[in-house]
Every structure is written in structure tokens, then in C-alpha cells.
Design a protein around this motif. Sequence first.
Motif, mmCIF file in Angstrom:
data_model
loop_
_atom_site.group_PDB
_atom_site.id
_atom_site.type_symbol
_atom_site.label_atom_id
_atom_site.label_comp_id
_atom_site.label_asym_id
_atom_site.label_seq_id
_atom_site.Cartn_x
_atom_site.Cartn_y
_atom_site.Cartn_z
ATOM 1 N N GLU A 50 0.801 -1.290 -0.047
ATOM 2 C CA GLU A 50 0.193 -0.130 -0.160
ATOM 3 C C GLU A 50 1.027 1.224 0.162
ATOM 4 O O GLU A 50 0.549 2.315 -0.815
ATOM 5 C CB GLU A 50 -0.897 -0.066 1.183
ATOM 6 C CG GLU A 50 -2.079 -1.005 1.305
ATOM 7 C CD GLU A 50 -2.828 -1.110 2.203
ATOM 8 O OE1 GLU A 50 -2.960 -0.011 3.210
ATOM 9 O OE2 GLU A 50 -3.486 -2.087 2.746
ATOM 10 N N TYR A 51 1.938 1.077 0.810
ATOM 11 C CA TYR A 51 2.752 2.356 0.964
ATOM 12 C C TYR A 51 3.541 2.639 -0.475
ATOM 13 O O TYR A 51 3.693 3.837 -0.813
ATOM 14 C CB TYR A 51 3.668 2.178 2.016
ATOM 15 C CG TYR A 51 4.590 3.148 2.402
ATOM 16 C CD1 TYR A 51 4.239 4.640 2.972
ATOM 17 C CD2 TYR A 51 5.970 3.270 1.935
ATOM 18 C CE1 TYR A 51 4.978 5.854 3.242
ATOM 19 C CE2 TYR A 51 7.047 4.412 2.140
ATOM 20 C CZ TYR A 51 6.451 5.493 2.663
ATOM 21 O OH TYR A 51 7.082 6.637 2.739
ATOM 22 N N VAL A 52 3.928 1.576 -1.186
ATOM 23 C CA VAL A 52 4.705 1.573 -2.187
ATOM 24 C C VAL A 52 3.617 2.250 -3.525
ATOM 25 O O VAL A 52 4.250 3.177 -4.423
ATOM 26 C CB VAL A 52 5.570 0.327 -2.840
ATOM 27 C CG1 VAL A 52 5.925 0.450 -4.058
ATOM 28 C CG2 VAL A 52 6.475 0.167 -1.751
ATOM 29 N N ALA A 53 2.414 1.900 -3.272
ATOM 30 C CA ALA A 53 1.559 2.187 -4.382
ATOM 31 C C ALA A 53 1.293 3.770 -4.248
ATOM 32 O O ALA A 53 0.930 4.439 -5.376
ATOM 33 C CB ALA A 53 0.234 1.374 -4.002
ATOM 34 N N LYS A 54 1.343 4.099 -3.033
ATOM 35 C CA LYS A 54 1.120 5.459 -2.724
ATOM 36 C C LYS A 54 2.474 6.465 -3.237
ATOM 37 O O LYS A 54 2.261 7.714 -3.265
ATOM 38 C CB LYS A 54 0.665 5.864 -1.416
ATOM 39 C CG LYS A 54 -0.711 5.285 -0.966
ATOM 40 C CD LYS A 54 -1.210 5.565 0.435
ATOM 41 C CE LYS A 54 -2.470 4.879 0.592
ATOM 42 N NZ LYS A 54 -2.710 4.953 2.197
#
Length: 183
Positions: free
Chosen positions: A148-152
Motif C-alpha cells: 500500500e505504501y509503495v503504491a502511494k
Amino acid sequence: MSCFWFKKSRSKIKQEQSIILASETYFTENEVEALLHLFKKLSSAIIDDGLIHKEEFRLALLRDSKQPNLFADRVFDMFDIKRNGVIDFGEFVRSMSIFHPNASEERKIEYSFRLFDLRQTGYIEHIQTIKEADTNGDGKIDKEEWQEYVAKNPSILKIMTLPYLKEITLAFPSFVLHSQMED
């Protein structure tokens, strides 16, 4: 006559190894051959035994073989797939493949997670700069939180891509001039 046969046999083995590594990675056979020349240069920097030792790896990354560096040592450990304290050519090519521009984002996310999972617990711990990735507030980042963090924050994966690997034969043209392999 036997010397000629030996050279021809070694060349055939080298070509077969290149074919296998090309089939298992994002590299072409010529790119694998270019990586072989790069590998030979790195693996003979300190100890000329056809393997990359941690000191040679640090020297290549940091220009200093003696100074311990947590990040360089962790990357070395990731490349050392067999966990025997050295990197052989197959490990080198397979690990470099993760950084290829054609490698999937999913593989890069997985690799980056494993890179930051310093104690290999299945969680990223004690990284203050990415506290916001810990969405459930338990003090550690699991794989889902990391995804999720990498996607953001897609810029995180930029360090996981080395654009010159896509055209390594152009980046290192002298390595391919003597190539006998066809793509």
C-alpha cells in the motif's frame, strides 16, 4: 588437438549457461555475456577466484572495501542466494534481473520488502522515516502495508530499477564485440 577441444567445450558450456540464465531472467543472451564481463571485473578486484566477496561488492558500490555499510551488506546478502558468503555468476545475474526495467513491479516490491526486512522476520521494523506506512500502528510494517505504501509512493521503486540494464550491451559495448551469441 585437445587444447582446441577444451576451448570449444568451455565456449559451449558458457553459451549453454547464458541460454539458461537468459531464459530465467529479463536479459538476452548477449546481455548475460555482457554481465559476465562485468562480473569478472568485479570478482577480481581483490580476490581473483571467480566469485564476488563482500569486500569486492562494497568496493563496487561504495568505492571502499573495508568500511562496513548496513545497506551494502544487506544487498550483498540478498545477492548471496546460496548463503555461502560469496556471489557466483548465476546469483549475480538472477539478482541483477530484479533491477531490470522489465522486471515486474510486484517482484520489485517483494524484493524491496525483503531488503528492508533486516532481521528476516516478515516485517519491516524500526524505520522512523516511513512511520506512515505502519497503518495498523503496531510498530512494524507487514507486506500488505508495504505494498500500500509503495503504491502511494511509487518513487520508492525507482531505486529498484537500473535503466542501463535494458541496454547493457550498449552501456558496455566492448563486452559484446567478441560475442558469438545471437539474440
